[in-house]
Design a protein around this motif. Structure first.
Motif, PDB file in Angstrom:
ATOM      1  N   ARG A   9       0.871  -1.182   0.000  1.00 44.61           N
ATOM      2  CA  ARG A   9       0.000   0.000   0.000  1.00 44.61           C
ATOM      3  C   ARG A   9       0.900   1.222   0.000  1.00 44.61           C
ATOM      4  NH1 ARG A   9      -5.277  -1.211   1.652  1.00 44.61           N
ATOM      5  NH2 ARG A   9      -5.547  -3.342   2.457  1.00 44.61           N
ATOM      6  N   TRP A  10       0.508   2.253  -0.690  1.00 48.01           N
ATOM      7  CA  TRP A  10       1.360   3.434  -0.759  1.00 48.01           C
ATOM      8  C   TRP A  10       0.500   4.681  -0.981  1.00 48.01           C
ATOM      9  CZ3 TRP A  10       1.198  -0.524  -4.286  1.00 48.01           C
ATOM     10  CH2 TRP A  10       0.602  -0.245  -5.534  1.00 48.01           C
ATOM     11  N   GLY A  11       1.086   5.795  -0.669  1.00 50.78           N
ATOM     12  CA  GLY A  11       0.437   7.079  -0.888  1.00 50.78           C
ATOM     13  C   GLY A  11       1.009   7.769  -2.103  1.00 50.78           C
ATOM     14  N   PRO A  12       0.596   9.009  -2.337  1.00 49.43           N
ATOM     15  CA  PRO A  12       1.088   9.754  -3.500  1.00 49.43           C
ATOM     16  C   PRO A  12       2.575  10.071  -3.434  1.00 49.43           C
ATOM     17  CG  PRO A  12      -0.261  11.152  -2.073  1.00 49.43           C
ATOM     18  CD  PRO A  12      -0.424   9.760  -1.578  1.00 49.43           C
ATOM     19  N   ASP A  13       3.196   9.814  -2.267  1.00 51.72           N
ATOM     20  CA  ASP A  13       4.617  10.113  -2.107  1.00 51.72           C
ATOM     21  C   ASP A  13       5.524   8.952  -2.467  1.00 51.72           C
ATOM     22  OD1 ASP A  13       3.846   8.489   0.002  1.00 51.72           O
ATOM     23  OD2 ASP A  13       5.132   9.498   1.465  1.00 51.72           O
ATOM     24  N   ILE A  14       4.996   7.863  -3.050  1.00 54.50           N
ATOM     25  CA  ILE A  14       5.816   6.675  -3.314  1.00 54.50           C
ATOM     26  C   ILE A  14       6.998   6.979  -4.221  1.00 54.50           C
ATOM     27  CG2 ILE A  14       4.293   5.895  -5.197  1.00 54.50           C
ATOM     28  CD1 ILE A  14       6.375   3.682  -2.766  1.00 54.50           C
ATOM     29  N   VAL A  15       6.795   7.825  -5.230  1.00 54.31           N
ATOM     30  CA  VAL A  15       7.901   8.171  -6.139  1.00 54.31           C
ATOM     31  C   VAL A  15       8.956   8.975  -5.393  1.00 54.31           C
ATOM     32  CG1 VAL A  15       8.534   9.492  -8.192  1.00 54.31           C
ATOM     33  CG2 VAL A  15       6.495   8.048  -8.223  1.00 54.31           C
ATOM     34  N   THR A  37       0.105   5.756 -11.245  1.00 57.12           N
ATOM     35  CA  THR A  37       1.326   5.488 -10.470  1.00 57.12           C
ATOM     36  C   THR A  37       2.439   4.980 -11.369  1.00 57.12           C
ATOM     37  OG1 THR A  37       0.042   4.990  -8.484  1.00 57.12           O
ATOM     38  CG2 THR A  37       2.300   4.172  -8.559  1.00 57.12           C
ATOM     39  N   ALA A  38       2.111   4.096 -12.299  1.00 56.35           N
ATOM     40  CA  ALA A  38       3.124   3.571 -13.218  1.00 56.35           C
ATOM     41  C   ALA A  38       3.725   4.689 -14.056  1.00 56.35           C
ATOM     42  CB  ALA A  38       2.506   2.506 -14.110  1.00 56.35           C
ATOM     43  N   GLU A  39       2.882   5.584 -14.546  1.00 53.14           N
ATOM     44  CA  GLU A  39       3.369   6.672 -15.402  1.00 53.14           C
ATOM     45  C   GLU A  39       4.209   7.666 -14.608  1.00 53.14           C
ATOM     46  OE1 GLU A  39      -0.167   8.180 -17.261  1.00 53.14           O
ATOM     47  OE2 GLU A  39       0.085   6.848 -19.013  1.00 53.14           O
TER      48      GLU A  39
END
Length: 227
Positions: free
Chosen positions: A151-157, A179-181
């Protein structure tokens, strides 16, 4: 597009996970890389097992950290297999490896082996733990690393870039095109896990992922027919 298939704990869908038998089967199946998990024994051996406890995958009980390597060697890890150490895996199969570390202590032990055996070109290191990825990146300059998330939030990158990861390995059940893009736009490789069905494989290819982790050797063969 090059698509990498990674054998999950060997090919744990058909062999006892994280055993030499499972790793050999994964290599024979033509997996591009083999994933495994590392813990430290009580006496500091880098042993290959997923859980912190031995209960689920062996006939023993209790935490790995409370057992010496000799004690772990007495356990049956499935079909008569013994709990391997990392050096044994390196000598048994020639495939590239993805080594998942559970904490900073394991990162330090793995770093010593990587330097001693010159493994930067062969071993990629992954972890769910940001601190462990950051530590192996610091200790082994040039190592390829992957931050794993279920599970992850918008900060994963941002998290992956902060710890110096080259890629992310994300749960296929929650992975979205957005998320992939975003990950690819930041220069990160994207691996989907666990891909065990043709439907998930089609999704992985549609999302243009760099690869997939799978429990089954059949997925490697299916990749040839799903573009």
């Amino acid at each position: 597009m090059s698509f990498v298939t990674i054998g999950h704990r060997g090919v744990m869908g058909v062999e006892p996970e994280n055993t030499l038998r499972s790793f050999v089967r994964a290599e024979q199946a033509g997996m591009d890389a083999i994933e495994l998990d590392l813990h430290l024994s009580k006496d500091g051996a880098l042993v290959v097992m997923h859980d912190a406890d031995v209960d689920r995958t062996t006939d023993g009980t209790g935490p790995i950290a409370d057992k010496t390597l000799a004690e772990l060697r007495e356990l049956d890890a499935g079909m008569g297999e013994r709990v391997p150490v990392f050096d044994e895996v390196l000598e048994t199969v020639a495939s590239p490896l993805q080594a998942e570390i559970k904490d900073v202590a394991a990162a330090r032990a793995l770093a010593e082996v990587m330097h001693r055996r010159d493994l930067i070109g062969r071993v990629e290191v992954s972890s769910f733990h940001d601190a462990a990825v950051a530590e192996i990146t610091r200790l082994v300059p040039g190592v390829r690393t992957v931050l794993i998330a279920s599970r992850w939030g918008p900060d994963i990158v941002e998290r992956a870039l902060t710890v110096g990861a080259d890629g992310v390995a994300l749960n296929m059940r929650r992975l979205t095109l957005e998320t992939a893009e975003r990950s690819r736009a930041a220069g990160l490789r994207v691996i989907g896990w666990v891909v065990n069905t043709p439907q998930h494989l089609r999704l992985a290819r549609a999302l243009e992922l760099d690869g997939a982790t799978t429990d089954y050797p059949e997925i490697r063969r299916t990749c040839r027919f799903i573009a």
